[in-house]
Write a protein that holds these residues in place. Structure first.
Motif, mmCIF file in Angstrom:
data_model
loop_
_atom_site.group_PDB
_atom_site.id
_atom_site.type_symbol
_atom_site.label_atom_id
_atom_site.label_comp_id
_atom_site.label_asym_id
_atom_site.label_seq_id
_atom_site.Cartn_x
_atom_site.Cartn_y
_atom_site.Cartn_z
ATOM 1 N N ALA A 20 0.831 -1.207 0.000
ATOM 2 C CA ALA A 20 0.000 0.000 0.000
ATOM 3 C C ALA A 20 0.864 1.256 0.000
ATOM 4 O O ALA A 20 0.575 2.221 -0.722
ATOM 5 C CB ALA A 20 -0.928 0.000 1.213
ATOM 6 N N TRP A 23 2.417 1.617 -3.554
ATOM 7 C CA TRP A 23 1.437 2.103 -4.531
ATOM 8 C C TRP A 23 1.086 3.565 -4.288
ATOM 9 O O TRP A 23 0.867 4.324 -5.229
ATOM 10 C CB TRP A 23 0.177 1.239 -4.514
ATOM 11 C CG TRP A 23 0.354 -0.065 -5.218
ATOM 12 C CD1 TRP A 23 0.313 -1.302 -4.660
ATOM 13 C CD2 TRP A 23 0.615 -0.260 -6.609
ATOM 14 N NE1 TRP A 23 0.543 -2.252 -5.622
ATOM 15 C CE2 TRP A 23 0.723 -1.642 -6.820
ATOM 16 C CE3 TRP A 23 0.775 0.599 -7.683
ATOM 17 C CZ2 TRP A 23 0.981 -2.195 -8.072
ATOM 18 C CZ3 TRP A 23 1.041 0.056 -8.940
ATOM 19 C CH2 TRP A 23 1.139 -1.323 -9.127
ATOM 20 N N THR A 24 1.045 3.969 -3.028
ATOM 21 C CA THR A 24 0.758 5.366 -2.709
ATOM 22 C C THR A 24 1.880 6.274 -3.213
ATOM 23 O O THR A 24 1.619 7.327 -3.808
ATOM 24 C CB THR A 24 0.566 5.543 -1.193
ATOM 25 O OG1 THR A 24 -0.511 4.701 -0.777
ATOM 26 C CG2 THR A 24 0.264 6.987 -0.837
ATOM 27 N N GLY A 27 1.636 6.477 -6.928
ATOM 28 C CA GLY A 27 0.495 7.313 -7.299
ATOM 29 C C GLY A 27 0.793 8.787 -7.118
ATOM 30 O O GLY A 27 0.436 9.613 -7.970
ATOM 31 N N LEU A 28 1.451 9.141 -6.024
ATOM 32 C CA LEU A 28 1.828 10.534 -5.811
ATOM 33 C C LEU A 28 2.831 11.007 -6.851
ATOM 34 O O LEU A 28 2.729 12.126 -7.359
ATOM 35 C CB LEU A 28 2.401 10.717 -4.401
ATOM 36 C CG LEU A 28 1.385 10.693 -3.273
ATOM 37 C CD1 LEU A 28 2.098 10.685 -1.928
ATOM 38 C CD2 LEU A 28 0.447 11.875 -3.377
#
Length: 76
Positions: A20, A23-24, A27-28
């Protein structure tokens, strides 16, 4: 039983948490690249960050497309 399910519960929790977080971060990075936030900052190697962000965006789209194509669809 798969190898992943045979892992102890705390290990699975840590692995999911790490996934997680990864992926964060990706994504950022993709968001920042799309907003042009790295443009023109040679001291932080903006060209390299932009290139890495575009690669991450392309890989995410490609992996999503491949996974979706392998999944059976009810409408076909």
């Amino acid at each position: 039983m798969t190898a992943r399910n045979s892992l102890p519960t705390p290990v699975r929790v840590v692995l999911r948490l790490l996934a997680a977080v990864a992926w964060t971060v990706l994504g950022l990075l993709a968001y920042f690249v799309c907003q042009g936030m790295f443009g023109g900052y040679a001291q932080i190697h903006s060209q390299l960050l932009t290139t890495l962000g575009m690669i991450a965006i392309a890989l995410t789209g490609g992996i999503t497309w491949i996974v979706d194509e392998r999944r059976p669809h009810d409408d076909e």
